[in-house]
Design a protein around this motif. Structure first.
Motif, PDB file in Angstrom:
ATOM      1  N   TRP A 147       7.980  -3.701   2.049  1.00 35.91           N
ATOM      2  CA  TRP A 147       8.498  -2.798   3.066  1.00 35.91           C
ATOM      3  C   TRP A 147       9.113  -1.516   2.524  1.00 35.91           C
ATOM      4  O   TRP A 147       9.234  -0.537   3.261  1.00 35.91           O
ATOM      5  N   MET A 148       9.500  -1.471   1.272  1.00 42.24           N
ATOM      6  CA  MET A 148      10.143  -0.255   0.753  1.00 42.24           C
ATOM      7  C   MET A 148       9.233   0.984   0.826  1.00 42.24           C
ATOM      8  O   MET A 148       9.675   2.031   1.298  1.00 42.24           O
ATOM      9  N   PRO A 149       7.957   0.910   0.406  1.00 40.69           N
ATOM     10  CA  PRO A 149       7.098   2.091   0.558  1.00 40.69           C
ATOM     11  C   PRO A 149       6.883   2.472   2.021  1.00 40.69           C
ATOM     12  O   PRO A 149       6.787   3.652   2.346  1.00 40.69           O
ATOM     13  N   ILE A 150       6.846   1.472   2.902  1.00 41.88           N
ATOM     14  CA  ILE A 150       6.680   1.756   4.331  1.00 41.88           C
ATOM     15  C   ILE A 150       7.917   2.472   4.852  1.00 41.88           C
ATOM     16  O   ILE A 150       7.806   3.443   5.601  1.00 41.88           O
ATOM     17  N   LYS A 151       9.097   2.020   4.448  1.00 35.60           N
ATOM     18  CA  LYS A 151      10.343   2.661   4.882  1.00 35.60           C
ATOM     19  C   LYS A 151      10.390   4.111   4.410  1.00 35.60           C
ATOM     20  O   LYS A 151      10.758   5.005   5.184  1.00 35.60           O
ATOM     21  N   LYS A 152       9.991   4.360   3.164  1.00 37.06           N
ATOM     22  CA  LYS A 152       9.986   5.736   2.650  1.00 37.06           C
ATOM     23  C   LYS A 152       9.026   6.609   3.443  1.00 37.06           C
ATOM     24  O   LYS A 152       9.330   7.756   3.755  1.00 37.06           O
ATOM     25  N   ARG A 153       7.860   6.042   3.785  1.00 38.72           N
ATOM     26  CA  ARG A 153       6.871   6.803   4.546  1.00 38.72           C
ATOM     27  C   ARG A 153       7.390   7.100   5.959  1.00 38.72           C
ATOM     28  O   ARG A 153       7.241   8.206   6.461  1.00 38.72           O
ATOM     29  N   VAL A 154       8.038   6.127   6.594  1.00 36.94           N
ATOM     30  CA  VAL A 154       8.589   6.326   7.943  1.00 36.94           C
ATOM     31  C   VAL A 154       9.705   7.362   7.898  1.00 36.94           C
ATOM     32  O   VAL A 154       9.773   8.247   8.760  1.00 36.94           O
ATOM     33  N   GLU A 155      10.592   7.271   6.907  1.00 33.23           N
ATOM     34  CA  GLU A 155      11.705   8.224   6.811  1.00 33.23           C
ATOM     35  C   GLU A 155      11.231   9.641   6.521  1.00 33.23           C
ATOM     36  O   GLU A 155      11.863  10.599   6.927  1.00 33.23           O
ATOM     37  N   SER A 156      10.112   9.764   5.812  1.00 36.06           N
ATOM     38  CA  SER A 156       9.598  11.104   5.512  1.00 36.06           C
ATOM     39  C   SER A 156       8.821  11.685   6.680  1.00 36.06           C
ATOM     40  O   SER A 156       8.443  12.856   6.655  1.00 36.06           O
ATOM     41  N   GLY A 157       8.561  10.850   7.700  1.00 33.71           N
ATOM     42  CA  GLY A 157       7.842  11.338   8.868  1.00 33.71           C
ATOM     43  C   GLY A 157       6.331  11.250   8.751  1.00 33.71           C
ATOM     44  O   GLY A 157       5.602  11.743   9.588  1.00 33.71           O
ATOM     45  N   ALA A 158       5.837  10.604   7.707  1.00 32.12           N
ATOM     46  CA  ALA A 158       4.390  10.513   7.500  1.00 32.12           C
ATOM     47  C   ALA A 158       3.761   9.384   8.302  1.00 32.12           C
ATOM     48  O   ALA A 158       2.556   9.293   8.374  1.00 32.12           O
ATOM     49  N   ALA A 159       4.573   8.513   8.883  1.00 30.02           N
ATOM     50  CA  ALA A 159       3.993   7.368   9.621  1.00 30.02           C
ATOM     51  C   ALA A 159       3.731   7.719  11.054  1.00 30.02           C
ATOM     52  O   ALA A 159       4.303   8.552  11.654  1.00 30.02           O
TER      53      ALA A 159
END
Length: 132
Positions: free
Chosen positions: A120-132
């Motif tokens: 989940w850590m890479p997913i969280k980073k992607r969501v926080e950066s707005g890329a998701a």
């Protein structure tokens, strides 16, 4: 040293799955010490390798349960059950982030159950950066 600003080749073991070259962060203005990909990522290769280390816990624990006796079997049980409990708790805590990321919650649950924070850590980073 190559002519592209200080990239240092360290051999195939320090190259990530995408084949990016590594360079010392101290050679990059404004960065901290450590290693990272030339695209600025610090987590691609270490996270992938750490993800596979979780399999060591699962397989080692199962082997201890199946083939060990006494305290070895107890240690195997503890490793498996504590890892399982921690990963279920991680899924419950990170559920909101995983929902924002989209995709199947079943696959998110299975990924978190197996890999924990390495899923989940890479997913969280992607969501926080707005890329998701």
């Amino acid at each position: 040293r190559s002519s592209d600003g200080g990239h240092v080749r360290r051999g195939p073991l320090l190259m990530g799955p995408t084949g990016c070259d590594w360079k010392p962060r101290s050679a990059t203005v404004g960065c901290q010490r450590g290693w990272h990909y030339t695209d600025g990522s610090t987590t691609k290769w270490p996270m992938e390798m750490a993800k596979y280390s979780v399999w060591g816990i699962w397989i080692g624990g199962a082997a201890a349960i199946l083939f060990g006796d006494g305290s070895i079997a107890r240690i195997g049980h503890m490793a498996v059950w504590l890892t399982l409990a921690a990963h279920i708790l991680e899924f419950l805590v990170m559920r909101g982030v995983l929902e924002k990321a989209g995709g199947s919650m079943t696959s998110h649950f299975i990924g978190t159950l197996i890999y924990g924070l390495f899923y989940w850590m890479p997913i969280k980073k992607r969501v926080e950066s707005g890329a998701a």
